[in-house]
Design a protein around this motif. Structure first.
Motif, PDB file in Angstrom:
ATOM      1  N   PRO A 282       6.625  -2.792  -3.516  1.00 24.82           N
ATOM      2  CA  PRO A 282       5.388  -2.802  -4.490  1.00 24.82           C
ATOM      3  C   PRO A 282       4.924  -4.465  -4.578  1.00 24.82           C
ATOM      4  O   PRO A 282       3.731  -4.452  -4.792  1.00 24.82           O
ATOM      5  CB  PRO A 282       6.467  -2.664  -6.001  1.00 24.82           C
ATOM      6  N   GLY A 283       5.796  -5.360  -4.523  1.00 21.93           N
ATOM      7  CA  GLY A 283       5.307  -6.748  -4.501  1.00 21.93           C
ATOM      8  C   GLY A 283       4.389  -6.949  -3.486  1.00 21.93           C
ATOM      9  O   GLY A 283       3.126  -7.664  -3.735  1.00 21.93           O
ATOM     10  N   ASN A 284       4.465  -6.669  -2.014  1.00 17.82           N
ATOM     11  CA  ASN A 284       3.560  -6.765  -1.363  1.00 17.82           C
ATOM     12  C   ASN A 284       2.577  -5.988  -1.507  1.00 17.82           C
ATOM     13  O   ASN A 284       1.280  -6.522  -1.051  1.00 17.82           O
ATOM     14  CB  ASN A 284       4.308  -6.269   0.147  1.00 17.82           C
ATOM     15  N   ALA A 285       2.491  -4.817  -1.718  1.00 17.94           N
ATOM     16  CA  ALA A 285       1.346  -3.824  -2.337  1.00 17.94           C
ATOM     17  C   ALA A 285       0.419  -4.691  -3.232  1.00 17.94           C
ATOM     18  O   ALA A 285      -1.004  -4.770  -3.138  1.00 17.94           O
ATOM     19  CB  ALA A 285       1.831  -2.427  -2.761  1.00 17.94           C
ATOM     20  N   HIS A 286       0.952  -5.197  -4.239  1.00 21.66           N
ATOM     21  CA  HIS A 286       0.139  -5.720  -5.340  1.00 21.66           C
ATOM     22  C   HIS A 286      -0.785  -7.004  -4.527  1.00 21.66           C
ATOM     23  O   HIS A 286      -2.057  -7.257  -4.824  1.00 21.66           O
ATOM     24  CB  HIS A 286       1.133  -6.576  -6.619  1.00 21.66           C
ATOM     25  N   ARG A 287      -0.057  -7.652  -3.887  1.00 20.97           N
ATOM     26  CA  ARG A 287      -0.495  -9.146  -3.181  1.00 20.97           C
ATOM     27  C   ARG A 287      -1.693  -8.560  -2.152  1.00 20.97           C
ATOM     28  O   ARG A 287      -2.672  -9.182  -2.064  1.00 20.97           O
ATOM     29  CB  ARG A 287       0.370  -9.966  -2.614  1.00 20.97           C
ATOM     30  N   LEU A 288      -1.393  -7.358  -1.572  1.00 21.15           N
ATOM     31  CA  LEU A 288      -2.611  -6.984  -0.687  1.00 21.15           C
ATOM     32  C   LEU A 288      -3.528  -6.565  -1.413  1.00 21.15           C
ATOM     33  O   LEU A 288      -4.681  -6.659  -0.778  1.00 21.15           O
ATOM     34  CB  LEU A 288      -1.755  -5.717   0.191  1.00 21.15           C
ATOM     35  N   LEU A 289      -3.531  -5.543  -2.391  1.00 19.65           N
ATOM     36  CA  LEU A 289      -4.746  -5.551  -3.280  1.00 19.65           C
ATOM     37  C   LEU A 289      -5.623  -6.512  -4.005  1.00 19.65           C
ATOM     38  O   LEU A 289      -6.846  -6.475  -3.686  1.00 19.65           O
ATOM     39  CB  LEU A 289      -4.324  -4.303  -4.158  1.00 19.65           C
ATOM     40  N   GLN A 290      -4.967  -7.679  -4.279  1.00 21.36           N
ATOM     41  CA  GLN A 290      -5.509  -8.910  -4.626  1.00 21.36           C
ATOM     42  C   GLN A 290      -6.432  -9.504  -3.380  1.00 21.36           C
ATOM     43  O   GLN A 290      -7.513  -9.910  -3.761  1.00 21.36           O
ATOM     44  CB  GLN A 290      -4.457  -9.671  -5.211  1.00 21.36           C
ATOM     45  N   PRO A 310       9.513  10.384  -0.180  1.00 23.46           N
ATOM     46  CA  PRO A 310       9.534  10.733  -1.377  1.00 23.46           C
ATOM     47  C   PRO A 310       8.390  10.300  -2.340  1.00 23.46           C
ATOM     48  O   PRO A 310       7.369   9.538  -2.126  1.00 23.46           O
ATOM     49  CB  PRO A 310      10.580   9.489  -1.757  1.00 23.46           C
ATOM     50  N   GLU A 311       8.017  11.178  -3.417  1.00 20.80           N
ATOM     51  CA  GLU A 311       6.932  11.126  -4.026  1.00 20.80           C
ATOM     52  C   GLU A 311       6.859   9.659  -4.644  1.00 20.80           C
ATOM     53  O   GLU A 311       5.707   9.201  -5.095  1.00 20.80           O
ATOM     54  CB  GLU A 311       6.886  12.058  -5.199  1.00 20.80           C
ATOM     55  N   HIS A 312       7.794   9.128  -5.053  1.00 25.39           N
ATOM     56  CA  HIS A 312       7.900   7.816  -5.835  1.00 25.39           C
ATOM     57  C   HIS A 312       7.626   6.673  -4.940  1.00 25.39           C
ATOM     58  O   HIS A 312       7.583   5.423  -5.458  1.00 25.39           O
ATOM     59  CB  HIS A 312       9.157   7.589  -6.443  1.00 25.39           C
ATOM     60  N   ALA A 313       7.460   6.935  -3.750  1.00 22.88           N
ATOM     61  CA  ALA A 313       7.362   5.642  -2.649  1.00 22.88           C
ATOM     62  C   ALA A 313       5.848   5.053  -3.100  1.00 22.88           C
ATOM     63  O   ALA A 313       4.923   5.649  -3.429  1.00 22.88           O
ATOM     64  CB  ALA A 313       7.151   6.273  -1.286  1.00 22.88           C
ATOM     65  N   THR A 314       5.827   3.708  -2.935  1.00 28.45           N
ATOM     66  CA  THR A 314       4.653   3.028  -3.213  1.00 28.45           C
ATOM     67  C   THR A 314       3.492   3.215  -2.330  1.00 28.45           C
ATOM     68  O   THR A 314       3.587   3.170  -1.228  1.00 28.45           O
ATOM     69  CB  THR A 314       5.034   1.439  -3.176  1.00 28.45           C
ATOM     70  N   ARG A 315       2.487   3.806  -2.881  1.00 21.84           N
ATOM     71  CA  ARG A 315       1.383   4.024  -2.394  1.00 21.84           C
ATOM     72  C   ARG A 315       0.012   3.096  -2.806  1.00 21.84           C
ATOM     73  O   ARG A 315      -0.181   2.853  -4.157  1.00 21.84           O
ATOM     74  CB  ARG A 315       0.901   5.352  -2.237  1.00 21.84           C
ATOM     75  N   LEU A 316      -0.785   2.319  -1.948  1.00 17.60           N
ATOM     76  CA  LEU A 316      -1.640   1.536  -2.547  1.00 17.60           C
ATOM     77  C   LEU A 316      -2.796   2.261  -3.124  1.00 17.60           C
ATOM     78  O   LEU A 316      -3.238   1.699  -4.216  1.00 17.60           O
ATOM     79  CB  LEU A 316      -2.348   0.943  -1.233  1.00 17.60           C
ATOM     80  N   GLY A 321      -5.977   3.051  -7.845  1.00 26.21           N
ATOM     81  CA  GLY A 321      -6.941   3.952  -8.351  1.00 26.21           C
ATOM     82  C   GLY A 321      -8.124   4.087  -7.614  1.00 26.21           C
ATOM     83  O   GLY A 321      -9.137   4.514  -8.033  1.00 26.21           O
ATOM     84  N   LEU A 322      -8.122   4.260  -6.256  1.00 21.21           N
ATOM     85  CA  LEU A 322      -9.185   4.374  -5.262  1.00 21.21           C
ATOM     86  C   LEU A 322     -10.299   3.392  -5.537  1.00 21.21           C
ATOM     87  O   LEU A 322     -11.509   3.770  -5.272  1.00 21.21           O
ATOM     88  CB  LEU A 322      -9.552   5.885  -5.274  1.00 21.21           C
ATOM     89  N   GLN A 323     -10.219   2.350  -6.008  1.00 19.45           N
ATOM     90  CA  GLN A 323     -11.353   1.327  -6.159  1.00 19.45           C
ATOM     91  C   GLN A 323     -11.626   0.803  -4.835  1.00 19.45           C
ATOM     92  O   GLN A 323     -12.935   1.005  -4.561  1.00 19.45           O
ATOM     93  CB  GLN A 323     -10.981   0.391  -7.039  1.00 19.45           C
ATOM     94  N   ARG A 324     -10.727   0.169  -3.867  1.00 19.43           N
ATOM     95  CA  ARG A 324     -10.965  -0.284  -2.752  1.00 19.43           C
ATOM     96  C   ARG A 324     -10.120   0.407  -1.607  1.00 19.43           C
ATOM     97  O   ARG A 324     -10.251  -0.019  -0.556  1.00 19.43           O
ATOM     98  CB  ARG A 324     -10.979  -2.037  -2.625  1.00 19.43           C
TER      99      ARG A 324
END
Length: 482
Positions: A282-290, A310-316, A321-324
């Motif tokens: 999750p942390g890497n995902a947030h920084r990547l989106l930034q 698993p459904e709970h796996a982190t997905r960008l 929210g499909l913004q970028r």
């Protein structure tokens, strides 16, 4: 081993063997042939026979000799057109960027990506194939799919479907089911945000053809999916390899790429990454989106393995929210490879552009298969089928890991998903060619890098590496190479 024949000399047999592999793309442009001494030992012929066979391949224009290096398969493909205004035909960036973010020099596809694809259509042998990227056909067998096809192809329905094109965006019933499926992954998509495609690879192609132009920079995961490298290269894109770590991409490298090259797109497999099996943290995902927001590039998230993840796996796409981000997936891996049903989900501002690209390429997608798939999803049959596959894969993975460890390999990544990323301790390009003689198609590590480099790593398919005979042959072969 080659055998003497009254009709074909040993030289002809050996040169014909290599020529056929080159033409079948099992030996790809840039691949190094075994040394004369190695080839003589492997095939049981004299060094002079090998020299004569290589000379014949030279005369046919299939290989080239490099001084003090050996014989290499010739590159026969034409270069793609240069980007408008470019002074160079190179598809990769040259030297002025920092060493830590330097793009690959030369051709990016290390071993032709089509070799494994061709292996799906033209089997090397009847043995289980460790390098394949799919489940064995017997794992996918079901009774509910034929029943669904029969139901949607009743006399009237078949007549109506056959005499008109389907809906441009794809069958509305399937898109409703896909929206429901994405909601379980916390990806906010309505049917109007979804476009069906001819498999997930077609979805990736639609995205890149819509958002990119020849010469654009694209960030790709390294190691990553060889087919995507080859496809982007063929379109004239400039690949920027981003090291893939256990927690996600190396964001420092990505940040430098953004400052120097202004990339337009990043292609990612967040969950059960191919070939390592890594899942995004999750942390890497947030920084990547930034980073994406700051520098204005899009992210296409390939969730091909969602059915076994698993459904709970982190997905960008869930976080963004499909913004970028653009979500891509399909059903060939888990359900029916020949149905070729995939889809993408994107922000409303992109949908019309993406749809135009689809229409130009394929007009519409097969409504019969899409409607049958929607029926399978609505009745819960696909979900139960996926659960059975997951359970079977868990058991197969456990057995394959034990066999691999007993054979002396080590795992470069924690075993997860369909694939294992293993270290053999020997050059896997050379190992792959030797094992091909034994009827086994491997996936050497060089195949998964955006720039050709020798590797001791290889990808194994847990579903097809439960054969003790393979691992015994593997161990014997590796011992002769050390």
């Amino acid at each position: 081993m080659l055998m003497k024949s009254a009709t074909h000399s040993l030289t002809e047999q050996l040169s014909d063997r290599f020529a056929q592999r080159i033409r079948d793309r099992l030996l790809a442009p840039g691949a190094r042939l075994p040394s004369v001494r190695q080839c003589a030992l492997q095939t049981g012929v004299s060094p002079s026979t090998v020299v004569s066979a290589y000379d014949k391949l030279l005369a046919l224009g299939l290989v080239e000799a490099r001084k003090n290096s050996g014989f290499f398969v010739r590159e026969t493909r034409a270069e793609p057109p240069s980007a408008p205004g470019s002074m160079s035909k190179q598809r990769t960036v040259r030297a002025w960027e920092p060493d830590t973010v330097q793009a690959p020099r030369g051709n990016s596809a290390p071993i032709d990506a089509t070799a494994l694809i061709r292996g799906m259509f033209h089997k090397v042998s009847n043995k289980p194939q460790p390098g394949m990227g799919v489940f064995p056909p017997e794992w996918l067998e079901s009774t509910f799919m034929p029943a669904a096809v029969r139901k949607v192809t009743g006399t009237r329905a078949l007549h109506d479907f056959s005499l008109q094109y389907g809906e441009p965006m794809g069958d509305s019933g399937l898109r409703r089911m896909l929206a429901t499926k994405l909601a379980t992954l916390s990806v906010p998509a309505t049917p109007e945000n979804i476009i069906t495609t001819v498999g997930a690879t077609h979805a990736l192609d639609i995205v890149s053809r819509t958002l990119l132009r020849a010469g654009d920079h694209v960030m790709v995961e390294d190691p990553g999916w060889a087919v995507e490298f080859a496809r982007l290269n063929a379109m004239g894109m400039r690949l920027l390899p981003v090291p893939r770590k256990p927690y996600g991409p190396d964001l420092d490298v990505m940040a430098r790429y953004c400052e120097v090259h202004q990339p337009k797109l990043y292609v990612s497999v967040s969950v059960f990454h191919n070939p390592t099996g890594y899942c995004l943290a999750p942390g890497n995902a947030h920084r990547l989106l930034q980073l994406s927001t700051t520098h204005g590039f899009h992210i296409v998230e390939d969730d091909t393995y969602s059915h076994i993840a698993p459904e709970h796996a982190t997905r960008l796409c869930a976080l963004d929210g499909l913004q970028r981000t653009i979500y891509v997936s399909g059903f060939a891996k888990i359900l029916a490879p020949n149905w070729r049903v995939g889809f993408l989900a994107a922000h409303p501002s992109l949908i019309e552009r993406l749809l135009d690209t689809k229409l130009l390429a394929t007009l519409t997608t097969p409504a019969l298969m899409e409607r049958a798939l929607a029926l399978c999803m609505a009745q819960g049959q696909l979900r139960r089928h996926a659960e059975r596959i997951k359970s079977r894969l868990d058991a197969a993975r456990s057995r394959a890991v034990k066999l691999a460890l007993n054979a002396g390999v080590s795992f470069a990544a924690e075993p997860a998903g369909l694939f294992g990323w293993v270290d053999t301790g020997v050059d896997t390009d050379a190992l792959a060619q030797r094992m091909l003689d034994e009827g086994y198609l491997l996936a050497p590590g060089a195949l998964f890098h955006a720039e050709r480099k020798p590797s001791t790593l290889m990808r194994i398919n847990f579903a097809t590496t439960q054969d003790a005979v393979f691992w015994k042959k593997y161990s014997e072969m590796v011992k002769t190479m050390r």
